[in-house]
Design a protein around this motif. Structure first.
Motif, PDB file in Angstrom:
ATOM      1  N   VAL B 157       0.849  -1.196   0.000  1.00  0.00           N
ATOM      2  CA  VAL B 157       0.000   0.000   0.000  1.00  0.00           C
ATOM      3  C   VAL B 157       0.885   1.247   0.000  1.00  0.00           C
ATOM      4  O   VAL B 157       1.778   1.383   0.837  1.00  0.00           O
ATOM      5  N   GLY B 158       0.669   2.133  -0.960  1.00  0.00           N
ATOM      6  CA  GLY B 158       1.496   3.332  -1.046  1.00  0.00           C
ATOM      7  C   GLY B 158       1.310   4.030  -2.371  1.00  0.00           C
ATOM      8  O   GLY B 158       0.474   3.630  -3.189  1.00  0.00           O
ATOM      9  N   ILE B 159       2.119   5.066  -2.553  1.00  0.00           N
ATOM     10  CA  ILE B 159       1.958   5.900  -3.741  1.00  0.00           C
ATOM     11  C   ILE B 159       2.258   5.113  -5.024  1.00  0.00           C
ATOM     12  O   ILE B 159       1.616   5.307  -6.054  1.00  0.00           O
ATOM     13  N   LYS B 161       1.689   2.005  -5.598  1.00  0.00           N
ATOM     14  CA  LYS B 161       0.522   1.186  -5.924  1.00  0.00           C
ATOM     15  C   LYS B 161      -0.571   2.039  -6.573  1.00  0.00           C
ATOM     16  O   LYS B 161      -1.240   1.604  -7.516  1.00  0.00           O
ATOM     17  N   LEU B 162      -0.716   3.265  -6.055  1.00  0.00           N
ATOM     18  CA  LEU B 162      -1.734   4.168  -6.623  1.00  0.00           C
ATOM     19  C   LEU B 162      -1.398   4.534  -8.070  1.00  0.00           C
ATOM     20  O   LEU B 162      -2.287   4.591  -8.930  1.00  0.00           O
ATOM     21  N   LEU B 165      -2.136   1.654 -10.186  1.00  0.00           N
ATOM     22  CA  LEU B 165      -3.595   1.564 -10.349  1.00  0.00           C
ATOM     23  C   LEU B 165      -4.081   2.522 -11.435  1.00  0.00           C
ATOM     24  O   LEU B 165      -4.897   2.142 -12.293  1.00  0.00           O
ATOM     25  N   SER B 166      -3.576   3.759 -11.388  1.00  0.00           N
ATOM     26  CA  SER B 166      -4.000   4.763 -12.373  1.00  0.00           C
ATOM     27  C   SER B 166      -3.598   4.325 -13.777  1.00  0.00           C
ATOM     28  O   SER B 166      -4.393   4.419 -14.724  1.00  0.00           O
ATOM     29  N   CYS B 169      -5.831   1.600 -15.003  1.00  0.00           N
ATOM     30  CA  CYS B 169      -7.150   2.106 -15.424  1.00  0.00           C
ATOM     31  C   CYS B 169      -7.061   2.732 -16.815  1.00  0.00           C
ATOM     32  O   CYS B 169      -7.935   2.509 -17.666  1.00  0.00           O
ATOM     33  N   LYS B 206     -10.571  -4.496  -3.376  1.00  0.00           N
ATOM     34  CA  LYS B 206     -10.849  -3.094  -3.717  1.00  0.00           C
ATOM     35  C   LYS B 206     -10.283  -2.759  -5.090  1.00  0.00           C
ATOM     36  O   LYS B 206     -10.934  -2.087  -5.889  1.00  0.00           O
ATOM     37  N   GLU B 207      -9.062  -3.247  -5.336  1.00  0.00           N
ATOM     38  CA  GLU B 207      -8.418  -2.956  -6.624  1.00  0.00           C
ATOM     39  C   GLU B 207      -9.184  -3.619  -7.770  1.00  0.00           C
ATOM     40  O   GLU B 207      -9.445  -2.985  -8.799  1.00  0.00           O
ATOM     41  N   LEU B 210     -12.231  -1.735  -8.563  1.00  0.00           N
ATOM     42  CA  LEU B 210     -11.951  -0.544  -9.376  1.00  0.00           C
ATOM     43  C   LEU B 210     -11.762  -0.936 -10.847  1.00  0.00           C
ATOM     44  O   LEU B 210     -12.270  -0.255 -11.745  1.00  0.00           O
ATOM     45  N   THR B 214     -13.934   0.293 -13.956  1.00  0.00           N
ATOM     46  CA  THR B 214     -13.330   0.978 -15.110  1.00  0.00           C
ATOM     47  C   THR B 214     -13.755   0.308 -16.418  1.00  0.00           C
ATOM     48  O   THR B 214     -14.081   0.992 -17.394  1.00  0.00           O
TER      49      THR B 214
END
Lengths: 189, 467
Positions: B157-159, B161-162, B165-166, B169, B206-207, B210, B214
């Motif tokens: 978990v952290g930036i 991973k974000l 994720l982006s 998507c 959760k991922e 998402l 998407t």
């Protein structure tokens, strides 16, 4: 980054995804169908083979139409004499003809060539479904069999068809399927 | 040795890229693009043509827009490169050959060769821009999507991973916006992975939620395009159960045929795949822990097998089940999906053998097997039908003659002003690997000819009737 901040980030990305969908939902994307047809038929650049078949100037102007037949003759003599012979050999066997013409890569050109050749060289009726892509919905009907041809069954998936009769109608006439039987009755009389 | 094998196989395709020229459809789209501008063009396509919004964006940056034929020739090289690099990074990301770069390269090379080995339409998949943006983009996009998904699953978990994720998507939007088939496949795979995670509580629910969200968003944008409605108005699909069954029957039989073609032909290549896979998994199971579970692989492979058999269905449904036409572009795409599936299936079989029999395929010496495999690849490459045609195009001089013909045409068009008529010879040399068969036509009023006239600002272009 702790889990809480990560979750906020996750919600933020989900928000963007949802926003994209919402923007699309409210976007004004209705298209005027007349504009649509104008924009594609007039420039005639992006191909829609069967629109071309029935609506393009090629088929509306007699001189151009005749010129096209002449050109088709040339193509025929150069490239496809065997193909055409094969077609006539089986002209009463619809499946064979469709199969023969499927062997050509460029189906739209093949169809145009085929139509013109048939008009030029035979007295057959030629029916094509202009609302679908060519070849799978092409019917060749020898004149003598025309009265027995069941339009309701055999062309049931067509909404509109193009009916070409070389002798009586040198130019193709677009006929609504519902009117076909009326036309046939009139013809047979 | 590996580099030699790679060069041996790929060089003809790279050289042919230099002889590549746009087809009529390229000119047609660029003429419309010049008229509307980038945003207007993408919007116009979405409103009036189909819902493939990502392909529309790629059309919008067509090399001819920049009047660059050189750029047009470079595009296939980039596509070959992206395919190879995508396969390589994916294998590397799986950390299967963490300490052995050579083996990762060998295996990537094998998959790459297989992707091209018998591809039904290499021209329309790689060389013809207007088609390649639809048919190879979702494949390459899916590879990078898989890489990005692995990043998401493996990151804490952290930036980082974000960010992954982006990117995932965005790639989902790209893949789903290129092809309806891939829209369906991604939706199916992610839905199953979501359900799998839900029941096993692996911690990425959760991922996956998402990702599913998407894909649904992309599906909505894609399938609600007004252009699709207009297409259906012009090409109505008969809503009848018989027609549905007939289309299903034809698509299943053709898909099965391509499946059988692959599994019964090219024994050498087939053998190579097995030996290579043994080498591959012997290393995996002895040195490292494989990171994806058998159940996950099973889900993916079942989904892909299911998809492969039904990928052709929409084609037959919308264009008529009676047709005998062979949709080569579509089957190029199905073929590549099948190659990837093949390796997943092979892995599952080997896992089963390892666990249920006395034979231990994973304990074989991977080094010896690797060298054997590279040698076999060199022997196998010339057997590839696609490679043979490419070599024939080059050696016969057909490709070079085509290049000269096209150069001459372009020179002539550039010398002609917009009030003059120009007569050119029909294309005489047609190298199968790069010639799209969408060309100037012999009759007046042809839309393709108009496209050439508009692009080169020539009054009228016609073909000599006798060559």
């Amino acid at each position: 980054m702790n889990k809480k901040k990560y979750n906020i980030g996750l919600v933020f990305i989900s928000g963007i995804v949802l926003s994209i969908s919402i923007i699309r939902f409210f976007a004004d994307v209705e298209v005027d169908r007349s504009d649509y047809l104008d924009s594609f038929i007039k420039p005639n650049i992006r191909k829609q083979p069967l629109i071309e078949l029935s609506e393009s100037p090629v088929f509306r102007v007699t001189e151009e139409f005749n010129e096209m037949i002449t050109t088709t003759e040339k193509i025929h003599s150069q490239l496809s004499i065997d193909l055409l012979n094969e077609s006539f050999k089986y002209s009463n066997k619809i499946d064979s003809i469709i199969k023969t013409f499927n062997s050509i890569n460029k189906k739209d050109s093949a169809l145009l060539f085929f139509i013109n050749s048939m008009i030029l060289l035979s007295d057959s009726f030629f029916v094509a479904d202009r609302n679908n892509l060519p070849l799978q919905s092409v019917f060749i009907i020898p004149r003598k069999k025309l009265s027995n041809f069941n339009f309701d069954e055999d062309t049931s998936h067509c909404l509109e068809i193009v009916l070409i009769d070389r002798e009586n109608h040198p130019l193709p006439e677009i006929i609504d399927l519902k009117k076909v039987n009326e036309y046939l009755i009139e013809y047979n009389e | 040795m590996l580099l030699l094998a790679l060069a041996f196989f790929i060089t003809p395709f790279i050289i042919l890229s230099y002889f590549n020229y746009p087809g009529a459809e390229d000119y047609a789209e660029v003429v419309i693009l010049n008229e509307f501008g980038f945003f207007g063009y993408v919007k116009e396509l979405y409103l009036t043509w189909d819902g493939r919004y990502f392909s529309a964006i790629l059309f919008g940056i067509h090399p001819l827009k920049f009047n660059s034929f050189l750029l047009y020739k470079i595009v296939p090289v980039i596509l070959f490169g992206l395919l190879g690099v995508g396969i390589f990074i994916l294998l590397k990301k799986l950390e299967i050959f963490k300490s052995n770069l050579t083996l990762t390269l060998c295996f990537s090379f094998l998959i790459f060769i297989l992707c091209l080995f018998k591809i039904p339409s290499i021209c329309w998949t790689f060389y013809y821009y207007i088609s390649s943006t639809i048919y190879i983009t979702p494949i390459i996009g899916s590879l990078f999507l898989a890489i990005s998904i692995i990043n998401v699953v493996q990151s804490d978990v952290g930036i980082k991973k974000l960010i992954s994720l982006s990117i995932s998507c965005l790639l989902i939007y790209a893949v789903a916006g290129s092809s309806e088939l891939f829209l369906g496949i991604t939706l199916l795979i992610f839905s199953l992975l979501f359900l799998f995670d839900y029941y096993t509580s692996k911690g990425n629910l959760k991922e996956y939620s998402l990702f599913v969200l998407t894909i649904l968003s992309a599906a909505y944008i894609h399938l609600s395009a007004p252009g699709i409605t207009a297409h259906f108005d012009l090409n109505p699909i008969p809503i009848s159960f018989d027609y549905f069954l007939s289309a299903l029957k034809v698509s299943l039989s053709i898909s099965n045929k391509s499946f059988i073609d692959f599994t019964t032909g090219n024994y050498l290549l087939y053998g190579t795949s097995i030996i290579y896979s043994l080498a591959f998994f012997s290393y995996v199971n002895t040195k490292l822990k494989f990171k994806i579970s058998t159940l996950e692989l099973l889900i993916i492979s079942i989904t892909l097998i299911f998809s492969i058999h039904l990928l052709a269905f929409p084609y037959y449904w919308s264009l008529g089940a009676d047709t005998n036409q062979y949709p080569s572009r579509l089957f190029s795409l199905i073929y590549i999906v099948f190659i990837f599936t093949w390796f997943i299936i092979l892995h599952l079989i080997l896992c089963w053998i390892e666990n249920n029999t006395k034979f231990k395929p994973f304990s074989l010496s991977f080094v010896k097997l690797s060298y054997m495999s590279v040698a076999l690849i060199i022997i196998t490459a010339p057997l590839s039908p696609v490679w043979k045609i490419a070599m024939s195009d080059l050696i016969s001089g057909r490709a070079y003659a085509y290049y000269l013909e096209q150069e001459e045409r372009i020179k002539l068009f550039n010398l002609t002003d917009e009030n003059s008529k120009v007569l050119v010879y029909p294309t005489n040399n047609k190298p199968e690997t790069i010639y799209s068969f969408v060309d100037l036509e012999p009759y007046r009023g042809s839309g393709w000819n108009t496209a050439y006239e508009e692009y080169f600002q020539v009054g009228e272009i016609a073909l000599y009737k006798n060559h």
